[in-house]
Design an enzyme around this catalytic site. Structure first.
Site, PDB file in Angstrom:
ATOM      1  N   ARG A   1      31.244 -19.539 -77.868  1.00 37.63           N
ATOM      2  CA  ARG A   1      31.668 -18.325 -77.159  1.00 37.63           C
ATOM      3  C   ARG A   1      31.606 -17.115 -78.076  1.00 37.63           C
ATOM      4  O   ARG A   1      31.375 -16.001 -77.603  1.00 37.63           O
ATOM      5  CB  ARG A   1      33.108 -18.488 -76.662  1.00 37.63           C
ATOM      6  CG  ARG A   1      33.248 -19.415 -75.483  1.00 37.63           C
ATOM      7  CD  ARG A   1      34.663 -19.383 -74.958  1.00 37.63           C
ATOM      8  NE  ARG A   1      35.111 -18.001 -74.925  1.00 37.63           N
ATOM      9  CZ  ARG A   1      36.378 -17.608 -75.052  1.00 37.63           C
ATOM     10  NH1 ARG A   1      37.330 -18.478 -75.180  1.00 37.63           N
ATOM     11  NH2 ARG A   1      36.685 -16.330 -75.010  1.00 37.63           N
TER      12      ARG A   1
ATOM     13  N   LYS B   1      31.331  -9.198 -80.992  1.00 38.41           N
ATOM     14  CA  LYS B   1      31.648  -9.656 -79.631  1.00 38.41           C
ATOM     15  C   LYS B   1      32.696  -8.755 -78.966  1.00 38.41           C
ATOM     16  O   LYS B   1      32.519  -8.336 -77.826  1.00 38.41           O
ATOM     17  CB  LYS B   1      32.183 -11.094 -79.686  1.00 38.41           C
ATOM     18  CG  LYS B   1      32.764 -11.586 -78.384  1.00 38.41           C
ATOM     19  CD  LYS B   1      33.296 -13.000 -78.482  1.00 38.41           C
ATOM     20  CE  LYS B   1      34.703 -13.129 -78.979  1.00 38.41           C
ATOM     21  NZ  LYS B   1      35.767 -12.762 -78.018  1.00 38.41           N
ATOM     22  N   ASN B   2      33.757  -8.465 -79.706  1.00 35.69           N
ATOM     23  CA  ASN B   2      34.865  -7.725 -79.092  1.00 35.69           C
ATOM     24  C   ASN B   2      34.567  -6.245 -78.897  1.00 35.69           C
ATOM     25  O   ASN B   2      35.315  -5.555 -78.213  1.00 35.69           O
ATOM     26  CB  ASN B   2      36.152  -7.906 -79.905  1.00 35.69           C
ATOM     27  CG  ASN B   2      36.746  -9.295 -79.711  1.00 35.69           C
ATOM     28  OD1 ASN B   2      36.247 -10.074 -78.896  1.00 35.69           O
ATOM     29  ND2 ASN B   2      37.783  -9.602 -80.446  1.00 35.69           N
TER      30      ASN B   2
ATOM     31  N   ASP C   1      42.749 -12.772 -85.425  1.00 34.44           N
ATOM     32  CA  ASP C   1      41.489 -13.520 -85.270  1.00 34.44           C
ATOM     33  C   ASP C   1      40.971 -14.091 -86.599  1.00 34.44           C
ATOM     34  O   ASP C   1      39.975 -14.813 -86.594  1.00 34.44           O
ATOM     35  CB  ASP C   1      40.411 -12.623 -84.635  1.00 34.44           C
ATOM     36  CG  ASP C   1      40.625 -12.444 -83.135  1.00 34.44           C
ATOM     37  OD1 ASP C   1      41.488 -13.126 -82.563  1.00 34.44           O
ATOM     38  OD2 ASP C   1      39.916 -11.605 -82.540  1.00 34.44           O
TER      39      ASP C   1
ATOM     40  N   ARG D   1      49.451 -14.441 -72.700  1.00 38.68           N
ATOM     41  CA  ARG D   1      48.505 -13.339 -72.568  1.00 38.68           C
ATOM     42  C   ARG D   1      48.501 -12.693 -71.180  1.00 38.68           C
ATOM     43  O   ARG D   1      47.486 -12.689 -70.491  1.00 38.68           O
ATOM     44  CB  ARG D   1      47.089 -13.809 -72.934  1.00 38.68           C
ATOM     45  CG  ARG D   1      47.016 -14.350 -74.337  1.00 38.68           C
ATOM     46  CD  ARG D   1      45.635 -14.725 -74.732  1.00 38.68           C
ATOM     47  NE  ARG D   1      44.838 -13.584 -75.155  1.00 38.68           N
ATOM     48  CZ  ARG D   1      43.596 -13.678 -75.592  1.00 38.68           C
ATOM     49  NH1 ARG D   1      43.011 -14.850 -75.652  1.00 38.68           N
ATOM     50  NH2 ARG D   1      42.928 -12.616 -75.972  1.00 38.68           N
TER      51      ARG D   1
ATOM     52  N   CYS E   1      46.470 -19.303 -71.394  1.00 41.10           N
ATOM     53  CA  CYS E   1      45.408 -19.431 -72.394  1.00 41.10           C
ATOM     54  C   CYS E   1      45.940 -20.316 -73.514  1.00 41.10           C
ATOM     55  O   CYS E   1      47.162 -20.400 -73.705  1.00 41.10           O
ATOM     56  CB  CYS E   1      45.108 -18.020 -72.882  1.00 41.10           C
ATOM     57  SG  CYS E   1      44.175 -17.897 -74.390  1.00 41.10           S
TER      58      CYS E   1
END
Ligand code: UD1
Length: 416
Positions: A397, A22-23, A305, A122, A117
């Site tokens: 997501r 994803k990133n 993460d 952030r 967030c």
């Protein structure tokens, strides 16, 4: 609203294929804005964040053509808008990644500020400061960053902290600037290397990606290219945490063990037996895991993460683990939910002490952010009895088909 029902206590057995990262995919989708020619991308993960980014790109005028569920071609030859509106940006912070490419190619962009967030403030000040250093005139009005520029000019930019999307935004801006840009204190994540590799295929001149000093010689224009997105190291690490917590034996296919060093070291320390191939990992777990201390850090350190998933693993481990979160100031939202499952965790500022318990006991819990959701799923799989995970839109997501992949490993999990 969808929820997951998990009946825990079953060891995992079988094989799963890991999706594209994803990133890596999110900045790479934005890189298509840098050329009017088609860019073909393969191994694109089927995720809500990816669909959100495509919606944003389509609003700008990008043509999106799917070839199959994981391959698509993007073409930014008829851009009709330079604006990323609040409605989309508030659902996905990575929308800020259109800022650099839009200013670099079109000399204008209007992008909503993302706002706060769940895991921390952030801010995006480093993205903005960096673009200003490249010559963009920037104003903040009505919650938007409005940037304008004639051709951007290369410069040396040293960010105050290591920022992943900040580095990506500035790299995408610098590839079309006039002259040389040096990004100092750059992030070294594999996803940045993947983006740089695509940009180089498109004709960009980049050196030093993967180090903290990236040197970019601007070019006049970029052209089309084809690129396979790297494997998702966080998804792979999450499945490995799951088997370490439940026991069993699994094989992950389509992975890149070379970019998972810190996670794999910690899993070995937890007692997971690992065999690594070039693009696969086999993992076997017998008995309870050992506690492992974690301190999050920028790559190549231990990824923030993966922190929540290792927290779940530690809740059922033998011993006491110290978990220190250094990247985000509020990334322990999963703690109260894990405690609802019977975990013994104390938090003091950015440190959590996890005392392993013999068994967790199923309950209803609420997902608060993407990786926190994965941690609750892992805890639910290890717990005795039934766990309901609510608000799994966070999970959707960033994890492609997670419940189906877990079902194929024998987990008792269903979407309700
Ligand atoms: C990216 C990842 C996210 C991961 C994070 C850290 C994507 C799409 N997301 O997020 O999954 O958890 O890296 O590895 O790739 N900061 C500032 N000002 C800025 C930019 C960042 O103060 O302008 C701070 C942040 O608040 C945070 C730290 O720097 O405390 C690192 O954040 P950053 O690396 O920018 O995270 P993201 O790129 O948003």
């Amino acid at each position: 609203m969808d929820r997951l029902r998990i009946t825990g206590g079953t060891p995992l057995h079988g094989e799963v294929t890991i999706s594209g990262a994803k990133n890596a995919a999110l900045p790479i989708l934005c890189a298509c804005l840098l050329t009017e020619e088609p860019v073909r991308l393969n191994n694109v993960p089927d995720l809500k964040d990816i669909r959100t980014m495509l919606r944003l790109l389509e609003q700008l005028g990008v043509k999106v053509q799917w070839h199959d569920s994981e391959s698509l071609t993007l073409q930014a030859s008829d851009i009709t808008s330079y604006e990323a509106a609040y409605d989309l940006v508030k659902t996905m912070r990575a929308s800020i990644l259109v800022l650099g490419p839009l200013v670099a190619r079109f000399g204008q962009a209007r992008v909503s500020l993302p706002g706060g967030c769940a895991i921390g403030q952030r801010p995006v000040d480093q993205h903005i400061r960096g673009l200003a250093a490249l010559g963009a005139q920037i104003q903040m009005t009505q919650g938007y960053v409005v940037a304008q520029s004639d051709r951007l000019q290369g410069n040396t930019v040293r960010t105050d902290m290591v920022t992943v999307t900040g580095t990506e935004n500035l790299m995408m801006a610098a590839v079309l600037a006039q002259g040389t840009t040096v990004l100092e204190n750059a992030a070294r994540e594999p996803e940045i290397v993947d983006l740089a590799n695509l940009l180089i295929k498109m004709g960009a001149r980049i050196k030093g990606h993967g180090t903290d000093r990236i040197v970019i010689e601007g070019v006049d224009r970029l052209h089309g290219a084809e690129h396979n997105i790297i494997s998702d190291r966080i998804e792979a690490g999450s499945f490995l945490c799951a088997v370490a917590a439940t026991g069993g034996q699994i094989r992950l296919n389509a992975v890149e063990p070379d970019i998972m060093g810190a996670t794999l070291d910690k899993l070995r320390e937890a007692g997971l037996s690992l065999t690594l191939g070039e693009d696969w990992i086999e993992a076997t777990m017998n008995g309870r895991p050992n506690s492992v201390d974690i301190r999050t850090h920028e790559y190549p350190g231990f990824a923030t993460d993966m922190q929540a998933q290792f927290m779940a693993l530690n809740t059922v481990a033998t011993g006491v683990a110290l978990i220190v979160e250094t990247i985000f100031e509020n990334r322990f939202m999963h703690v109260q939910e894990l405690i609802r499952l019977g975990a013994n965790i104390e938090v003091d500022g950015s440190t959590a002490v996890v005392r392993g318990v013999d068994t967790l006991c199923g309950a209803t819990v609420m997902a608060t952010d993407l990786r926190a959701s994965a941690s609750l799923v892992i805890a639910g799989l290890a717990a005795q009895g039934q766990t309901i995970v609510e608000r799994i839109y966070h999970l959707d997501r960033g994890y492609a088909q997670m419940e189906h992949k877990l079902q194929s490993l024998g987990a008792q999990i269903e979407r309700i």
